[in-house]
Enzyme design. Structure first.
Site, PDB file in Angstrom:
ATOM      1  CE1 TYR A   1      -3.197  -2.807  -0.064  1.00 23.46           C
ATOM      2  CE2 TYR A   1      -3.722  -2.381   2.228  1.00 23.46           C
ATOM      3  CZ  TYR A   1      -3.939  -3.090   1.064  1.00 23.46           C
ATOM      4  OH  TYR A   1      -4.889  -4.084   1.015  1.00 23.46           O
TER       5      TYR A   1
ATOM      6  CG  HIS B   1      -1.514  -8.626  -0.784  1.00 22.17           C
ATOM      7  ND1 HIS B   1      -0.946  -7.372  -0.640  1.00 22.17           N
ATOM      8  CD2 HIS B   1      -2.812  -8.397  -1.079  1.00 22.17           C
ATOM      9  CE1 HIS B   1      -1.871  -6.442  -0.827  1.00 22.17           C
ATOM     10  NE2 HIS B   1      -3.002  -7.049  -1.107  1.00 22.17           N
TER      11      HIS B   1
ATOM     12  CB  SER C   1     -13.325  -3.308  -2.340  1.00 24.76           C
ATOM     13  OG  SER C   1     -12.087  -2.701  -2.626  1.00 24.76           O
ATOM     14  N   PRO C   2     -15.619  -3.538   0.615  1.00 23.70           N
ATOM     15  CG  PRO C   2     -16.012  -3.058   2.866  1.00 23.70           C
ATOM     16  CD  PRO C   2     -14.904  -3.232   1.862  1.00 23.70           C
ATOM     17  CG  LEU C   3     -18.407   0.622   1.770  1.00 22.78           C
ATOM     18  CD1 LEU C   3     -18.116   1.974   2.407  1.00 22.78           C
ATOM     19  CD2 LEU C   3     -19.813   0.155   2.127  1.00 22.78           C
ATOM     20  N   GLY C   4     -17.463  -1.332  -2.593  1.00 21.71           N
ATOM     21  CA  GLY C   4     -17.288  -1.283  -4.033  1.00 21.71           C
ATOM     22  C   GLY C   4     -15.961  -0.746  -4.514  1.00 21.71           C
ATOM     23  N   GLY C   5     -15.104  -0.313  -3.595  1.00 22.26           N
ATOM     24  CA  GLY C   5     -13.800   0.185  -3.988  1.00 22.26           C
ATOM     25  C   GLY C   5     -13.730   1.701  -3.961  1.00 22.26           C
TER      26      GLY C   5
END
Length: 285
Positions: A53, A127, A207-211
């Site tokens: 990251y 990863h 990315s639970p909200l879509g990224g």
């Protein structure tokens, strides 16, 4: 803050994903530190990061260093489980490459230990599978790191059911988590979630909200989520996380954030109660 379990650790039901604070389009450090501190103030005790990251080639581990700095400056920092990952590389041109060789993973782990300022990493995750390296060899490196005390718990990311079972076998039943992409628009990891339930392993949706680029469009792209959000007077993002929490007691979302307001909204999902009909309508999308 309610808690759920990763291995032997009890952590906040929703964690914080650190990636948006370190890659392209990242905010300045002051805002990132404020975001992490806002999460801690709200009761977050689980933060996910990775040595990959970062944005530029010469700043490997940028996010790990940022998180270490934030934790050291906060009274609750010592109570946080930090999960990091190795096996992905970013050469600095925006691409993602792989190195799942045992030597690389061991060296990467040592470097992450130094950046995080710990004696052993709380949760270390492979990863992403490297097509050039046998999966058993990569996971075998995690087993050695566990045995050597360099990491306290081991997890894998971006894995299919076969790889999950293989990893748990190689680790001698010590696999504690699987981190896969999962969101209203990306549900192909449902078999992996079901297997985690079967094996009593934490499932960590990334990315639970879509990224990063799509989170803001979640409501407009998913009408049922927007409808439920309007009924409760909250954001579609909050509804999404509340819905996810109903799917399994082993599911711990790690929404990425780079602003105090967005992580606060995400964490409020733990206080949102959905009806059975609402859950059914969202699950049917």
């Amino acid at each position: 803050m309610q808690t759920r379990r990763i291995g032997a650790a009890q952590v906040s039901t929703i964690g914080l994903g650190g990636m948006p604070m370190s890659i392209e389009g990242r905010p300045d450090e002051a805002r990132s530190l404020a975001t992490i501190h806002a999460a801690l103030d709200a009761g977050v005790t689980f933060i996910d990061t990775a040595d990959a990251y970062h944005r530029d080639a010469d700043e490997v581990g940028h996010n790990e260093s940022l998180i270490a700095k934030a934790l050291s400056a906060h009274d609750g920092g010592s109570d946080v489980l930090v999960a990091t990952k190795g096996g992905h590389l970013r050469p600095g041109d925006g691409s993602w490459t792989f190195d799942g060789s045992p030597d690389h993973l061991k060296q990467a782990c040592e470097a992450s230990i130094k950046r995080l300022g710990v004696e052993a990493i709380g949760l270390y995750q492979f990863h992403r599978p490297d097509p050039k390296v046998p999966y058993a060899d990569s996971v075998g490196a995690l087993a050695e790191l566990l045995d050597e005390g360099k990491i306290r718990m081991a997890g894998i990311s971006n894995a299919n059911p076969e790889q999950i079972r293989q990893a748990d076998e190689i680790l001698g039943g010590r696999l504690v988590s699987v981190q896969n992409q999962f969101s209203p628009a990306f549900r192909s990891s449902e078999p992996e979630l079901a297997l985690c339930d079967e094996l009593d392993i934490a499932f960590l949706p990334w990315s639970p909200l879509g990224g990063i680029t799509r989170a803001g469009e979640l409501g407009s792209a998913n009408e049922p989520f927007a409808k439920v959000a309007a009924a409760h007077g909250v954001s579609p993002q909050r509804v999404t996380l509340a819905w996810m929490l109903t799917l399994s007691p082993r599911l711990i979302p790690i929404p990425g954030s780079s602003r105090p307001e967005t992580i606060a909204d995400s964490l409020a999902a733990t206080e949102l109660t959905l009806t059975a009909d609402e859950i059914a309508s969202l699950s049917a999308v």
